[in-house]
Design a protein around this motif. Sequence first.
Motif, PDB file in Angstrom:
ATOM      1  N   ALA A 186       0.838  -1.208   0.000  1.00 25.05           N
ATOM      2  CA  ALA A 186       0.000   0.000   0.000  1.00 25.05           C
ATOM      3  C   ALA A 186       0.873   1.260   0.000  1.00 25.05           C
ATOM      4  N   ASP A 187       1.948   1.237   0.764  1.00 26.22           N
ATOM      5  CA  ASP A 187       2.868   2.386   0.781  1.00 26.22           C
ATOM      6  C   ASP A 187       3.460   2.634  -0.606  1.00 26.22           C
ATOM      7  N   ALA A 188       3.728   1.547  -1.341  1.00 26.01           N
ATOM      8  CA  ALA A 188       4.318   1.676  -2.673  1.00 26.01           C
ATOM      9  C   ALA A 188       3.374   2.361  -3.645  1.00 26.01           C
ATOM     10  N   ALA A 189       2.067   2.351  -3.343  1.00 24.12           N
ATOM     11  CA  ALA A 189       1.083   2.968  -4.233  1.00 24.12           C
ATOM     12  C   ALA A 189       1.250   4.476  -4.317  1.00 24.12           C
ATOM     13  N   ILE A 190       1.920   5.064  -3.343  1.00 19.66           N
ATOM     14  CA  ILE A 190       2.131   6.520  -3.348  1.00 19.66           C
ATOM     15  C   ILE A 190       2.901   6.942  -4.594  1.00 19.66           C
ATOM     16  N   THR A 191       3.803   6.081  -5.084  1.00 13.50           N
ATOM     17  CA  THR A 191       4.631   6.425  -6.239  1.00 13.50           C
ATOM     18  C   THR A 191       4.086   5.881  -7.554  1.00 13.50           C
ATOM     19  N   GLY A 192       2.986   5.113  -7.530  1.00 16.92           N
ATOM     20  CA  GLY A 192       2.370   4.710  -8.785  1.00 16.92           C
ATOM     21  C   GLY A 192       2.159   3.217  -8.951  1.00 16.92           C
ATOM     22  N   HIS A 236      -6.305   5.472   4.317  1.00 23.20           N
ATOM     23  CA  HIS A 236      -4.855   5.670   4.313  1.00 23.20           C
ATOM     24  C   HIS A 236      -4.393   6.205   2.953  1.00 23.20           C
ATOM     25  N   HIS A 237      -3.329   6.990   2.979  1.00 23.67           N
ATOM     26  CA  HIS A 237      -2.697   7.521   1.754  1.00 23.67           C
ATOM     27  C   HIS A 237      -3.687   8.260   0.855  1.00 23.67           C
ATOM     28  N   GLY A 238      -4.651   8.921   1.449  1.00 20.76           N
ATOM     29  CA  GLY A 238      -5.584   9.736   0.685  1.00 20.76           C
ATOM     30  C   GLY A 238      -6.937   9.099   0.469  1.00 20.76           C
ATOM     31  N   GLY A 239      -7.079   7.800   0.734  1.00 21.54           N
ATOM     32  CA  GLY A 239      -8.372   7.128   0.630  1.00 21.54           C
ATOM     33  C   GLY A 239      -8.860   6.956  -0.793  1.00 21.54           C
ATOM     34  N   LYS A 240     -10.166   6.681  -0.921  1.00 18.03           N
ATOM     35  CA  LYS A 240     -10.761   6.422  -2.227  1.00 18.03           C
ATOM     36  C   LYS A 240     -10.614   7.630  -3.150  1.00 18.03           C
ATOM     37  N   SER A 280      -7.966   8.776  -4.534  1.00 20.04           N
ATOM     38  CA  SER A 280      -6.643   9.387  -4.538  1.00 20.04           C
ATOM     39  C   SER A 280      -5.749   8.735  -5.588  1.00 20.04           C
ATOM     40  N   PHE A 281      -4.586   9.360  -5.842  1.00 16.69           N
ATOM     41  CA  PHE A 281      -3.622   8.791  -6.787  1.00 16.69           C
ATOM     42  C   PHE A 281      -3.168   7.414  -6.316  1.00 16.69           C
ATOM     43  N   ALA A 282      -2.925   7.278  -5.007  1.00 19.22           N
ATOM     44  CA  ALA A 282      -2.485   5.989  -4.460  1.00 19.22           C
ATOM     45  C   ALA A 282      -3.572   4.931  -4.647  1.00 19.22           C
ATOM     46  N   HIS A 283      -4.821   5.346  -4.490  1.00 22.35           N
ATOM     47  CA  HIS A 283      -5.921   4.392  -4.642  1.00 22.35           C
ATOM     48  C   HIS A 283      -6.007   3.883  -6.079  1.00 22.35           C
ATOM     49  N   LYS A 284      -5.886   4.791  -7.049  1.00 21.54           N
ATOM     50  CA  LYS A 284      -5.940   4.376  -8.455  1.00 21.54           C
ATOM     51  C   LYS A 284      -4.775   3.445  -8.796  1.00 21.54           C
ATOM     52  N   ALA A 285      -3.609   3.720  -8.220  1.00 22.00           N
ATOM     53  CA  ALA A 285      -2.462   2.841  -8.447  1.00 22.00           C
ATOM     54  C   ALA A 285      -2.711   1.460  -7.851  1.00 22.00           C
ATOM     55  N   ALA A 286      -3.326   1.437  -6.662  1.00 22.12           N
ATOM     56  CA  ALA A 286      -3.616   0.157  -5.994  1.00 22.12           C
ATOM     57  C   ALA A 286      -4.668  -0.631  -6.755  1.00 22.12           C
ATOM     58  N   VAL A 287      -5.627   0.076  -7.386  1.00 20.47           N
ATOM     59  CA  VAL A 287      -6.645  -0.612  -8.183  1.00 20.47           C
ATOM     60  C   VAL A 287      -5.990  -1.313  -9.376  1.00 20.47           C
ATOM     61  N   VAL A 288      -5.016  -0.670  -9.981  1.00 13.58           N
ATOM     62  CA  VAL A 288      -4.289  -1.310 -11.086  1.00 13.58           C
ATOM     63  C   VAL A 288      -3.587  -2.577 -10.585  1.00 13.58           C
ATOM     64  N   GLY A 289      -2.931  -2.481  -9.422  1.00 12.92           N
ATOM     65  CA  GLY A 289      -2.299  -3.669  -8.843  1.00 12.92           C
ATOM     66  C   GLY A 289      -3.312  -4.766  -8.573  1.00 12.92           C
ATOM     67  N   ASP A 290      -4.482  -4.383  -8.089  1.00  9.76           N
ATOM     68  CA  ASP A 290      -5.528  -5.365  -7.768  1.00  9.76           C
ATOM     69  C   ASP A 290      -6.032  -6.055  -9.025  1.00  9.76           C
ATOM     70  N   THR A 291      -6.146  -5.308 -10.133  1.00  8.98           N
ATOM     71  CA  THR A 291      -6.618  -5.927 -11.370  1.00  8.98           C
ATOM     72  C   THR A 291      -5.599  -6.925 -11.920  1.00  8.98           C
ATOM     73  N   VAL A 292      -4.305  -6.672 -11.690  1.00  3.17           N
ATOM     74  CA  VAL A 292      -3.284  -7.658 -12.059  1.00  3.17           C
ATOM     75  C   VAL A 292      -3.397  -8.881 -11.150  1.00  3.17           C
ATOM     76  N   GLY A 293      -3.659  -8.620  -9.868  1.00  3.52           N
ATOM     77  CA  GLY A 293      -3.728  -9.704  -8.891  1.00  3.52           C
ATOM     78  C   GLY A 293      -4.972 -10.563  -8.995  1.00  3.52           C
ATOM     79  N   ASP A 294      -6.043 -10.011  -9.599  1.00  2.89           N
ATOM     80  CA  ASP A 294      -7.292 -10.782  -9.689  1.00  2.89           C
ATOM     81  C   ASP A 294      -7.105 -12.139 -10.369  1.00  2.89           C
ATOM     82  N   PRO A 295      -6.562 -12.190 -11.589  1.00  2.00           N
ATOM     83  CA  PRO A 295      -6.369 -13.517 -12.208  1.00  2.00           C
ATOM     84  C   PRO A 295      -5.279 -14.329 -11.522  1.00  2.00           C
ATOM     85  N   PHE A 296      -4.345 -13.654 -10.849  1.00  5.58           N
ATOM     86  CA  PHE A 296      -3.329 -14.368 -10.080  1.00  5.58           C
ATOM     87  C   PHE A 296      -3.989 -15.239  -9.013  1.00  5.58           C
ATOM     88  N   LYS A 297      -4.837 -14.600  -8.188  1.00  3.04           N
ATOM     89  CA  LYS A 297      -5.342 -15.274  -6.996  1.00  3.04           C
ATOM     90  C   LYS A 297      -6.645 -16.034  -7.215  1.00  3.04           C
TER      91      LYS A 297
END
Length: 698
Positions: free
Chosen positions: A367-373, A643-647, A649-666
């Motif tokens: 989640a902290d890494a989402a601050i940078t993209g 955290h990190h700006g909430g829904k 925010s830039f961090a949230h949009k970055a985390a959503v991208v990570g989640d979409t990659v993780g969806d087929p993973f998990k």
Amino acid sequence: MFDLLYLAPAGSLLALGFAGFLAWTVVRRDEGTPRMREIAQAVKVGAAAYLKRQYTIVAVFFVVVFVILNILVKLGNLAPVVPFAFLTGGFFSGLCGFLGMKMATNASARTTNAAQKSLNSGLRVAFSAGAVMGLLVVGFGLLDLSIWYFGLNWWYNMHPLAPGQDKIAVITSTMLCFGMGASSQALFARVGGGIFTKAADVGADLVGKVEAGIPEDDPRNPAVIADNVGDNVGDVAGMGADLYESYVGSIVATSALGVAAGLGVAGVTVPMVMAAVGVLASVIGTFFVRSKEDASQGALLWALRKGVFTSAILILIASYPLVKYTLGPGHMGVYWAILSGLIAGVLLGISTEFYTSSGYGPTKKVADAAITGPATVIIGGMAVGMLSTAVPIIVVCIAILASYYLAGGATNFNAGLYGVAISAVGMLSTLGITLATDAYGPIADNAGGNAEMSKLDPSVRKRTDALDSLGNTTAATGKGFAIGSAALTALALIAAYNDQVVMFGKTVDLSLMNPKVIIGLFIGGMLPFAFCALTMQAVGRAASGIVVEVRRQFKEIVGLMEGRVKPDYAGCVMIATKAAQKEMILPSLLAIISPIVVGLLAGLEAQAGLLIGATVTGFVLAVMMANSGGAWDNAKKYIEEGHHGGKGSFAHKAAVVGDTVGDPFKDTSGPSLNILIKLMSMVSIVFASFVISNTLMK
């Protein structure tokens, strides 16, 4: 003297009876407002349409394989009952998935409505519906096992075998073969359901949350119903078929290895009766699942764990006299092997929770890494997944060594293998309630979506979010449990494969100096990666179709974004359905055909090497993908908590991208690997005689 094996059908009836009772208690509850009923009905229709289409395609596959197996019977490569055993395995696996999905879709709105009253009410409805899935799996599994054991025993009593043939050895060898039907059905359910659910989820998130900036489960999103349908066909029906296959596979492999170890009927009795004891323990455990209003996530998690731990303790207590009475005091090491399997299952769950829960450091760092993209989010999630493989691998290795030597492997190789197999049965003995805590998650998720789309009071969504968050944790730990049990079951099946080959008068030289073994190891090590590539590409293509459709509706349907008109939900459901059915075929055929082709071209040693190589890399890759996906998902939810700006925010949009990659993973590739490594072993067992007779390298 009372034959303890009669406890197996009794346990089956108890499981199915209690599942029926729980289903009755759920469906008699109110579904809520007309809007809540309307949303629930749309999900029911979509899920039923998907499964009808999937089962039609799978039925064609089963007919073709049934014909092939009958040809092998005519050629003398199989016993006459094997094709029918194949059919019953697939039938009961599919039935578990279908009934579990029906229960889940009937429970979501009722969970939402119950959550209007209290958090505990919502928990009880969702968990009861999940318990129906868990009890159906163990109930039908034991029913299938009991029908075949007692049926074959009666047949061979009426028609004695040739002199020198051991009746119990022939029975267990035949029973091994129905696992191929269960494995085949499970793979289609997991791969097809996984492609559907993640295509819908990724499409809904990328366009709705990232591009349009609307909330999750917003009724304006055309993919939201498809997403809810996917939760049921992938995470309920798919998971149920997956663990049904592990459950029966571990029991039949253990039974066959018990006979090979010279334990006779007693070696069959212990795993069968343990499964029956597990049913009773799981039923008792369900009564311990309770929570208080406004409970923390830790308290909610403990509410579920009370049920699981209670069941595990009851099984441990009952297994001691079972082993002592059935096998005798000289085989008490088998009891400690059972204990090692149970402990390993608990440790796997704890490890998975540590690496995927937002309450611990690894996911917080993602989640902290989402601050940078998005790039750093993906890097962080991949690193967490890779690192998380260490503990499960070490735990399983210790469980294998401990169970092997505790069961007497130092002096009797076959007894040691029986110990490894019985540890897998020990791990899966709590399946009735363990699967309940997993199947509960998608129901809670759907309940939250229903609350959002029905525009209920925010307090209801707060309660369903708490239940959904808990479901994410239990789903992650459930995947760890499924992967660990798959590894032990696959090892038991490989040992059973070796015994099957020996029955046909052949031996397999597994020396690492044998080039055929090396070839098999390399091909087997590659297959999980090729399989995951195919399933990941399938999700990507299917999700692209959803993205295009959602964008089209946002653009072309006037008044949709203002909430004045409804989107075309059915369009997205149909796109996901057609894509999933088309895309599931190639990965599934790869798993079925590969071991046969390798065996025919390169011999038994290469086939055995393939099974070992696929088990090793498949286990590690499955853990990595499941935990990376879980970390990405919960990192996104951690940010959404504020955290990190909430829904938004830039961090949230970055985390959503990570989640979409993780969806087929998990939820697609990772869980499907559990079935891949077991199915290839099952196929090798069933086709062993054919491969021996027709291999090009004798």
